[in-house]
Motif scaffolding. Sequence first.
Motif, mmCIF file in Angstrom:
data_model
loop_
_atom_site.group_PDB
_atom_site.id
_atom_site.type_symbol
_atom_site.label_atom_id
_atom_site.label_comp_id
_atom_site.label_asym_id
_atom_site.label_seq_id
_atom_site.Cartn_x
_atom_site.Cartn_y
_atom_site.Cartn_z
ATOM 1 N N UNK A 8 -64.084 -30.719 28.320
ATOM 2 C CA UNK A 8 -62.769 -30.606 28.962
ATOM 3 C C UNK A 8 -61.722 -31.532 28.365
ATOM 4 N N UNK A 9 -62.111 -32.748 28.028
ATOM 5 C CA UNK A 9 -61.145 -33.690 27.479
ATOM 6 C C UNK A 9 -60.630 -33.212 26.124
ATOM 7 N N UNK A 10 -61.527 -32.667 25.293
ATOM 8 C CA UNK A 10 -61.068 -32.167 24.010
ATOM 9 C C UNK A 10 -60.162 -30.951 24.175
ATOM 10 N N UNK A 11 -60.451 -30.102 25.138
ATOM 11 C CA UNK A 11 -59.552 -28.981 25.406
ATOM 12 C C UNK A 11 -58.168 -29.489 25.776
ATOM 13 N N UNK A 12 -58.129 -30.548 26.582
ATOM 14 C CA UNK A 12 -56.844 -31.112 26.977
ATOM 15 C C UNK A 12 -56.108 -31.707 25.779
ATOM 16 N N UNK A 13 -56.826 -32.400 24.925
ATOM 17 C CA UNK A 13 -56.212 -32.977 23.724
ATOM 18 C C UNK A 13 -55.668 -31.874 22.821
ATOM 19 N N UNK A 14 -56.439 -30.816 22.656
ATOM 20 C CA UNK A 14 -56.002 -29.702 21.806
ATOM 21 C C UNK A 14 -54.737 -29.063 22.367
ATOM 22 N N UNK A 15 -54.721 -28.856 23.672
ATOM 23 C CA UNK A 15 -53.540 -28.253 24.295
ATOM 24 C C UNK A 15 -52.325 -29.168 24.172
ATOM 25 N N UNK A 16 -52.522 -30.458 24.402
ATOM 26 C CA UNK A 16 -51.403 -31.393 24.383
ATOM 27 C C UNK A 16 -50.848 -31.612 22.975
ATOM 28 N N UNK A 73 -54.341 -29.499 33.956
ATOM 29 C CA UNK A 73 -54.167 -28.051 33.732
ATOM 30 C C UNK A 73 -55.503 -27.399 33.383
ATOM 31 N N UNK A 74 -56.297 -28.048 32.518
ATOM 32 C CA UNK A 74 -57.598 -27.497 32.122
ATOM 33 C C UNK A 74 -58.506 -27.346 33.331
ATOM 34 N N UNK A 75 -58.531 -28.344 34.187
ATOM 35 C CA UNK A 75 -59.393 -28.282 35.368
ATOM 36 C C UNK A 75 -58.952 -27.183 36.328
ATOM 37 N N UNK A 76 -57.657 -26.975 36.413
ATOM 38 C CA UNK A 76 -57.137 -25.977 37.349
ATOM 39 C C UNK A 76 -57.258 -24.560 36.811
ATOM 40 N N UNK A 77 -56.976 -24.359 35.513
ATOM 41 C CA UNK A 77 -56.880 -23.005 34.967
ATOM 42 C C UNK A 77 -58.125 -22.540 34.205
ATOM 43 N N UNK A 86 -59.814 -18.653 21.682
ATOM 44 C CA UNK A 86 -59.698 -20.077 22.019
ATOM 45 C C UNK A 86 -58.251 -20.429 22.341
ATOM 46 N N UNK A 87 -57.325 -19.982 21.503
ATOM 47 C CA UNK A 87 -55.912 -20.271 21.736
ATOM 48 C C UNK A 87 -55.417 -19.594 23.008
ATOM 49 N N UNK A 88 -55.881 -18.385 23.263
ATOM 50 C CA UNK A 88 -55.494 -17.686 24.480
ATOM 51 C C UNK A 88 -55.992 -18.418 25.720
ATOM 52 N N UNK A 89 -57.215 -18.923 25.668
ATOM 53 C CA UNK A 89 -57.769 -19.677 26.791
ATOM 54 C C UNK A 89 -56.883 -20.878 27.121
ATOM 55 N N UNK A 90 -56.429 -21.594 26.084
ATOM 56 C CA UNK A 90 -55.610 -22.789 26.302
ATOM 57 C C UNK A 90 -54.124 -22.470 26.425
ATOM 58 N N UNK A 91 -53.767 -21.208 26.231
ATOM 59 C CA UNK A 91 -52.370 -20.783 26.266
ATOM 60 C C UNK A 91 -51.527 -21.603 25.295
ATOM 61 N N UNK A 92 -52.018 -21.681 24.051
ATOM 62 C CA UNK A 92 -51.310 -22.373 22.984
ATOM 63 C C UNK A 92 -51.022 -21.385 21.862
ATOM 64 N N UNK A 93 -50.071 -21.730 21.026
ATOM 65 C CA UNK A 93 -49.714 -20.884 19.887
ATOM 66 C C UNK A 93 -50.857 -20.884 18.877
ATOM 67 N N UNK A 94 -51.222 -19.707 18.410
ATOM 68 C CA UNK A 94 -52.255 -19.586 17.379
ATOM 69 C C UNK A 94 -51.601 -19.802 16.018
ATOM 70 N N UNK A 95 -51.577 -21.060 15.599
ATOM 71 C CA UNK A 95 -50.976 -21.389 14.314
ATOM 72 C C UNK A 95 -51.923 -21.121 13.152
#
Length: 458
Positions: A349-357, A387-391, A436-445
């Motif tokens: 979870x922490x790495x997901x948060x870092x990736x999103x941020x 956000x990761x914990x909630x979504x 992976x990007x869709x899960x985190x709702x981040x731009x797929x660069x």
Amino acid sequence: MKIAIEGCCHGELDAIYAEIARVEQQNGYNVDLLLVCGDFQAIRNHRDLACMAVPDKYKQLGGFAKYYTGQAKAPILTLVIGGNHEASNYLWELYHGGWLAPNIYYLGHAGCVQVNGLRIAGASGIFKPGDFHLGHYERPPYTHGTMRSIYHIREYNIRRLSLLSSPTIFLSHDWPQGIEHHGNTGDLIRRKPYFREDIRKGALGSPPMMGLLRTLKPQWWFSAHLHCRFEAVVVHEGDGGGQHQGAKGAEKTNPDEINIDEDEEPQADAGAAAEVKEAPKPAAAPINPDEIALDDEADEVEAPPPPPPPPTQTRFLALDKCLPRRKFLEIIDVDAPSSSYPPMLTFDPEWLAITRAFNTYMSLERRQGTYPDEGSARESVREALVWVREHILKGKEGEGLKVEEVQQFVTTAPGPTTDKPRAPPPYYPNPQTAAFCSMLQIENKVDQVAAGGSGPSS
């Protein structure tokens, strides 16, 4: 949990799995997990060889392709990082991590996952000071220069990894700079005399990796690259702090190794292949044999104040490449929070948060933009973790989110054929990266690097 650690793979998956099976039979136990410290060489077909920085005589398909096509399956959950002799096009395709083949998971250019709750992080590539502060500007088809620079680690990933709380295990291809001073330096120089000058200049290894080691303080750190076995123990006295600045890289000379211009690396000496080590256990309190112990005085004598807690330490181990009579494999015991079998791979979870941020700071240009200060970065990660914990976790953080619930292996490129074309391959967007990007709702660069912005072509 019994964990096997491999140095450089160089496409020798069959030999590695066979050696693990031999050790299992010899010792009467089962290995739960294999970790590979780079130069994995996930080559799917002959066109991938055009994206691997080695001389032509070393451009061989290797054993990975049959695991990719399903002809064979990895018998053990295998986690890998990248080194400096890789099919870099495929590893970029899975920049954030993903299944290279069934049961073989790539941690990404940087990443952290959990196996039965055990946190395992890693960084792919090697350090080169001239590329460290740049963005990810490389585009297929790669030139002679970008075929090398693409696997040079970037400050972007070091900064992201530095925001982790301590993982139990960390994998790097490079050795951390100065690690030789925490082990038997004399023995290392005796076995590898061509290391002497780099050690004298303080140029052996990667400065960012030592910065991460001091910052993260993992229990174990495993490396490869220099093709020799070496042990060390780094004692952490207080806060070592991070070190994210570049420095002069090691200039190594080994006439027996694969030499590709600026990325030379040494080779190893002979020795047994697999060794078994127990994870360190707390030392017992010293006993004075001349002391008179009187149980009935326990409540009458004031106990002395407890001693200060011992400093934490990181056990470092580098291993050789997979060749006969080389020390390329080690098996250790590490306590894991759970005992699922087969082992369960979950997102951290922490790495997901870092990736999103931090995704917004990922540059696809040569110039890398300004990073936030550490305080602001950590605050952004804290917000992202909420956000990761909630979504994503949705109240099930204790159970974790299985990687396979989001990412499933797919063959994006064809397997090998009877002809051997050496033309560069087209770019293949990978559905695992999109998921992976869709899960985190981040731009797929990641997929924006395709030549002309397009997808695969014939």
